[in-house]
Design an enzyme around this catalytic site. Structure first.
Site, PDB file in Angstrom:
ATOM      1  N   GLY A   2       0.830  -1.213   0.000  1.00 27.24           N
ATOM      2  CA  GLY A   2       0.000   0.000   0.000  1.00 27.24           C
ATOM      3  C   GLY A   2       0.850   1.243   0.000  1.00 27.24           C
ATOM      4  O   GLY A   2       0.651   2.144   0.807  1.00 27.24           O
ATOM      5  N   GLY A  11      -0.557   8.149   0.877  1.00 28.59           N
ATOM      6  CA  GLY A  11      -0.657   8.199   2.336  1.00 28.59           C
ATOM      7  C   GLY A  11       0.626   7.862   3.077  1.00 28.59           C
ATOM      8  O   GLY A  11       1.729   8.240   2.669  1.00 28.59           O
ATOM      9  N   GLY A  68       2.161   5.009   3.509  1.00 32.04           N
ATOM     10  CA  GLY A  68       3.067   4.106   2.797  1.00 32.04           C
ATOM     11  C   GLY A  68       3.997   4.844   1.859  1.00 32.04           C
ATOM     12  O   GLY A  68       5.207   4.576   1.806  1.00 32.04           O
ATOM     13  N   SER A  83      -3.675  -0.081  14.445  1.00 33.87           N
ATOM     14  CA  SER A  83      -4.359   1.170  14.760  1.00 33.87           C
ATOM     15  C   SER A  83      -4.829   1.160  16.204  1.00 33.87           C
ATOM     16  O   SER A  83      -5.062   0.105  16.790  1.00 33.87           O
ATOM     17  CB  SER A  83      -5.571   1.337  13.856  1.00 33.87           C
ATOM     18  OG  SER A  83      -6.353   2.418  14.307  1.00 33.87           O
ATOM     19  N   TYR A  98     -13.543  -3.146  10.980  1.00 30.84           N
ATOM     20  CA  TYR A  98     -12.217  -2.511  10.927  1.00 30.84           C
ATOM     21  C   TYR A  98     -11.466  -2.787  12.233  1.00 30.84           C
ATOM     22  O   TYR A  98     -10.308  -3.212  12.220  1.00 30.84           O
ATOM     23  CB  TYR A  98     -12.356  -1.005  10.691  1.00 30.84           C
ATOM     24  CG  TYR A  98     -11.030  -0.261  10.603  1.00 30.84           C
ATOM     25  CD1 TYR A  98     -10.167  -0.463   9.535  1.00 30.84           C
ATOM     26  CD2 TYR A  98     -10.642   0.654  11.585  1.00 30.84           C
ATOM     27  CE1 TYR A  98      -8.953   0.216   9.449  1.00 30.84           C
ATOM     28  CE2 TYR A  98      -9.430   1.338  11.506  1.00 30.84           C
ATOM     29  CZ  TYR A  98      -8.591   1.123  10.434  1.00 30.84           C
ATOM     30  OH  TYR A  98      -7.393   1.794  10.356  1.00 30.84           O
TER      31      TYR A  98
HETATM   32  N1  LIG Z   1      -4.799   7.517   8.493  1.00 33.42           N
HETATM   33  C1  LIG Z   1      -4.985   7.226   9.777  1.00 33.42           C
HETATM   34  O1  LIG Z   1      -5.407   8.073  10.555  1.00 33.42           O
HETATM   35  C2  LIG Z   1      -4.679   5.846  10.297  1.00 33.42           C
HETATM   36  C3  LIG Z   1      -4.917   5.584  11.661  1.00 33.42           C
HETATM   37  C4  LIG Z   1      -4.640   4.300  12.152  1.00 33.42           C
HETATM   38  C5  LIG Z   1      -4.147   3.328  11.299  1.00 33.42           C
HETATM   39  N2  LIG Z   1      -3.939   3.602   9.983  1.00 33.42           N
HETATM   40  C6  LIG Z   1      -3.417   2.520   9.123  1.00 33.42           C
HETATM   41  O2  LIG Z   1      -2.367   2.980   8.312  1.00 33.42           O
HETATM   42  C7  LIG Z   1      -2.270   2.192   7.138  1.00 33.42           C
HETATM   43  C8  LIG Z   1      -2.090   3.084   5.921  1.00 33.42           C
HETATM   44  O3  LIG Z   1      -3.249   3.840   5.725  1.00 33.42           O
HETATM   45  P1  LIG Z   1      -3.316   5.325   5.141  1.00 33.42           P
HETATM   46  O4  LIG Z   1      -3.876   6.165   6.212  1.00 33.42           O
HETATM   47  O5  LIG Z   1      -2.054   5.701   4.492  1.00 33.42           O
HETATM   48  O6  LIG Z   1      -4.513   5.129   4.066  1.00 33.42           O
HETATM   49  P2  LIG Z   1      -4.596   5.312   2.482  1.00 33.42           P
HETATM   50  O7  LIG Z   1      -4.069   6.648   2.093  1.00 33.42           O
HETATM   51  O8  LIG Z   1      -6.009   4.992   2.152  1.00 33.42           O
HETATM   52  O9  LIG Z   1      -3.630   4.176   1.940  1.00 33.42           O
HETATM   53  C9  LIG Z   1      -3.994   2.819   1.995  1.00 33.42           C
HETATM   54  C10 LIG Z   1      -3.147   2.026   1.034  1.00 33.42           C
HETATM   55  O10 LIG Z   1      -3.570   0.645   1.074  1.00 33.42           O
HETATM   56  C11 LIG Z   1      -3.757   0.196  -0.243  1.00 33.42           C
HETATM   57  N3  LIG Z   1      -4.708  -0.903  -0.375  1.00 33.42           N
HETATM   58  C12 LIG Z   1      -6.011  -0.931  -0.023  1.00 33.42           C
HETATM   59  N4  LIG Z   1      -6.564  -2.105  -0.387  1.00 33.42           N
HETATM   60  C13 LIG Z   1      -5.578  -2.847  -0.979  1.00 33.42           C
HETATM   61  C14 LIG Z   1      -5.517  -4.125  -1.583  1.00 33.42           C
HETATM   62  N5  LIG Z   1      -6.593  -4.906  -1.689  1.00 33.42           N
HETATM   63  N6  LIG Z   1      -4.338  -4.556  -2.083  1.00 33.42           N
HETATM   64  C15 LIG Z   1      -3.254  -3.764  -2.035  1.00 33.42           C
HETATM   65  N7  LIG Z   1      -3.254  -2.540  -1.488  1.00 33.42           N
HETATM   66  C16 LIG Z   1      -4.402  -2.082  -0.971  1.00 33.42           C
HETATM   67  C17 LIG Z   1      -4.234   1.431  -0.995  1.00 33.42           C
HETATM   68  O11 LIG Z   1      -4.090   1.243  -2.388  1.00 33.42           O
HETATM   69  P3  LIG Z   1      -5.096   1.961  -3.442  1.00 33.42           P
HETATM   70  O12 LIG Z   1      -4.674   3.381  -3.507  1.00 33.42           O
HETATM   71  O13 LIG Z   1      -4.888   1.214  -4.715  1.00 33.42           O
HETATM   72  O14 LIG Z   1      -6.475   1.805  -2.902  1.00 33.42           O
HETATM   73  C18 LIG Z   1      -3.297   2.481  -0.420  1.00 33.42           C
HETATM   74  O15 LIG Z   1      -2.050   2.417  -1.038  1.00 33.42           O
HETATM   75  C19 LIG Z   1      -3.529   1.327   7.110  1.00 33.42           C
HETATM   76  O16 LIG Z   1      -3.191   0.002   7.521  1.00 33.42           O
HETATM   77  C20 LIG Z   1      -4.432   1.990   8.130  1.00 33.42           C
HETATM   78  O17 LIG Z   1      -5.313   1.068   8.728  1.00 33.42           O
HETATM   79  C21 LIG Z   1      -4.173   4.848   9.470  1.00 33.42           C
END
Ligand SMILES: NC(=O)c1ccc[n+]([C@@H]2O[C@H](COP(=O)([O-])OP(=O)(O)OC[C@H]3O[C@@H](n4cnc5c(N)ncnc54)[C@H](OP(=O)(O)O)[C@@H]3O)[C@@H](O)[C@H]2O)c1
Ligand SMILES: *[C@@H]1O[C@H](CO)[C@@H](O)[C@H](O)[C@H]1NC(C)=O
Ligand SMILES: *[C@@H]1O[C@H](CO)[C@@H](O)[C@H](O)[C@H]1NC(C)=O
Ligand SMILES: *[C@@H]1O[C@H](CO)[C@@H](O)[C@H](O)[C@H]1NC(C)=O
Ligand SMILES: *[C@@H]1O[C@H](CO)[C@@H](O)[C@H](O)[C@H]1NC(C)=O
Length: 327
Positions: free
Chosen positions: A50, A54, A56, A179, A204
């Site tokens: 991912g 974001g 990643g 999370s 979730y």
């Molecule tokens: N943001 C927050 O406040 C927060 C808080 C707690 C935990 N987290 C955790 O942090 C991590 C990163 O999240 P983020 O906030 O950076 O969100 P994000 O911007 O939505 O990024 C999520 C990433 O996961 C990928 N993804 C989703 N479904 C997938 C699949 N089936 N196969 C491969 N890749 C997939 C997305 O790819 P696409 O672009 O192709 O969809 C995207 O690259 C997650 O595990 C999330 O639960 C985030």
């Protein structure tokens, strides 16, 4: 002498300025712990799932700056290529690659792992970062509820398939982006797939609790191998994660709510700091099975300390990723 008029106009300037300054420092404070140690990661091989946006993407950018060879394991080639080229341009590190991985398909996970092993005989850091949050009820290619399937089962299989390579490359590390939502989680063994009753938030939290339980169970299984595994909470970060939440993804959400929340949110760069800390801090070489937040160790929820649940979930996950059946 100051007149009343002067005082009034002075206050008119002073209050907004103070307010602005307050907002600025609040925003700065909310960015949380930062990883500032200098390290040189030349020669290290890293996979980040991912990684096209974001947290990643920011993680890859910093790893690239530090000289690592990074594989961006993503499902969307167009989106990833754009991010990859930006990162190469900014860091001058050409060893940044895209390889296709859709965590919502066990076949894609198997294909990714097999092809990776053909081209690399080393893996020092695996960052399980991809995640989906609060989507409407959807199922993966194998029929698993989407959040459990992507956030937990897809990464479960991926990690297990890459374990031999990680062991061979020890000291090596596995990082699980979990999370704070895990604290609200409950593993419902009678309906893991949420078929009887689907609540997007509960599914979730269940998937993120599964991440922490797995981290602890795997840490036990990896004792003495030189491979560590840790989980973390990145903070509340302004990313695309809210894309499935109508309240955040609508016009009102994007314009009004985002502006109001702005001082409280971490930038993706700040959101990547705890991941970088867990992946790179030399002091953590022997630390395993723990949970971090804001670049510090934190206690997990009592539900995540339940060894029996961890073991049962492990066995169930082995069974379903091999038979593709949840019942
Ligand atoms: N943001 C927050 O406040 C927060 C808080 C707690 C935990 N987290 C955790 O942090 C991590 C990163 O999240 P983020 O906030 O950076 O969100 P994000 O911007 O939505 O990024 C999520 C990433 O996961 C990928 N993804 C989703 N479904 C997938 C699949 N089936 N196969 C491969 N890749 C997939 C997305 O790819 P696409 O672009 O192709 O969809 C995207 O690259 C997650 O595990 C999330 O639960 C985030
Ligand atoms: C990192 O180490 C490599 C050799 O291992 C060296 O070529 C490179 O210049 C170092 N980078 C920095 C920024 O020190
Ligand atoms: C976290 O780590 C465990 C053990 O490797 C893995 O099975 C689990 O699915 C991982 N979860 C995530 C999101 O990385
Ligand atoms: C979020 O909003 C954007 C822009 O309106 C739209 O393209 C996208 O499909 C929406 N996402 C979801 C998951 O509804
Ligand atoms: C669970 O496992 C941990 C780590 O192996 C151990 O320290 C702890 O005592 C165990 N808890 C129970 C209740 O058995």
């Amino acid at each position: 002498m100051w007149s009343l008029n002067d005082s009034v106009s002075c206050l008119c300037i002073a209050w907004p300025a103070l307010f602005g300054l307050g907002i600025y420092f609040l925003r700065k404070y909310m960015q949380g712990g930062q990883f500032t140690k200098q390290t040189n990661e030349t020669g290290k091989v890293v996979i980040v799932t991912g990684a096209n946006t974001g947290i990643g993407k920011e993680t890859v950018l910093e790893l690239a700056r530090r000289g690592a060879t990074v594989y961006m394991a993503c499902r969307d080639e167009t989106k990833t290529e754009k991010a990859r080229l930006e990162i190469i341009e900014e860091t001058n590190n050409k060893n940044i690659f895209f390889r296709e991985l859709d965590l919502a398909s066990l076949q894609s996970v198997r294909k990714f792992a097999a092809e990776f092993k053909k081209e690399q005989d080393k893996l020092h850091i695996l960052i399980n970062n991809a995640g989906v949050m609060r989507c409407p009820y959807m199922v993966t290619r194998d029929g698993f509820e989407m959040q459990l399937g992507v956030n937990h089962l897809g990464h479960f299989l991926l990690t297990n398939l890459l374990l031999d390579l990680l062991k061979k490359s020890a000291p090596s590390r596995i990082i699980n982006v979990s999370s704070l939502a895990h604290t609200r989680g409950f593993i419902d063994f009678s309906d893991l797939n949420s078929e009887k009753d689907y609540d997007p938030g509960a599914a979730y939290s269940q998937s993120k609790l599964a991440n922490v339980l797995f981290t602890r169970e795997l840490a036990k299984r990896l004792e003495g191998t030189g491979v560590t595994v840790n989980a973390l909470h990145p903070g509340v970060v302004d990313t695309e994660l809210g894309r499935h939440m109508k309240i955040l993804n609508g016009t009102f959400g994007r314009i009004v709510l985002r502006t109001l929340l702005w001082p409280l949110l971490k930038t993706p760069k700040s959101g990547a700091q705890t991941t970088l800390y867990a992946a790179l801090d030399p002091d953590l070489e022997k630390v395993s099975g723990v949970y971090f937040s804001d670049c510090k160790e934190k206690k997990v929820a009592p539900a995540a300390m339940d060894n029996q649940t961890a073991k049962q979930l492990w066995e169930e996950s082995v069974r379903v990723t091999y038979t593709r059946k949840l019942d």
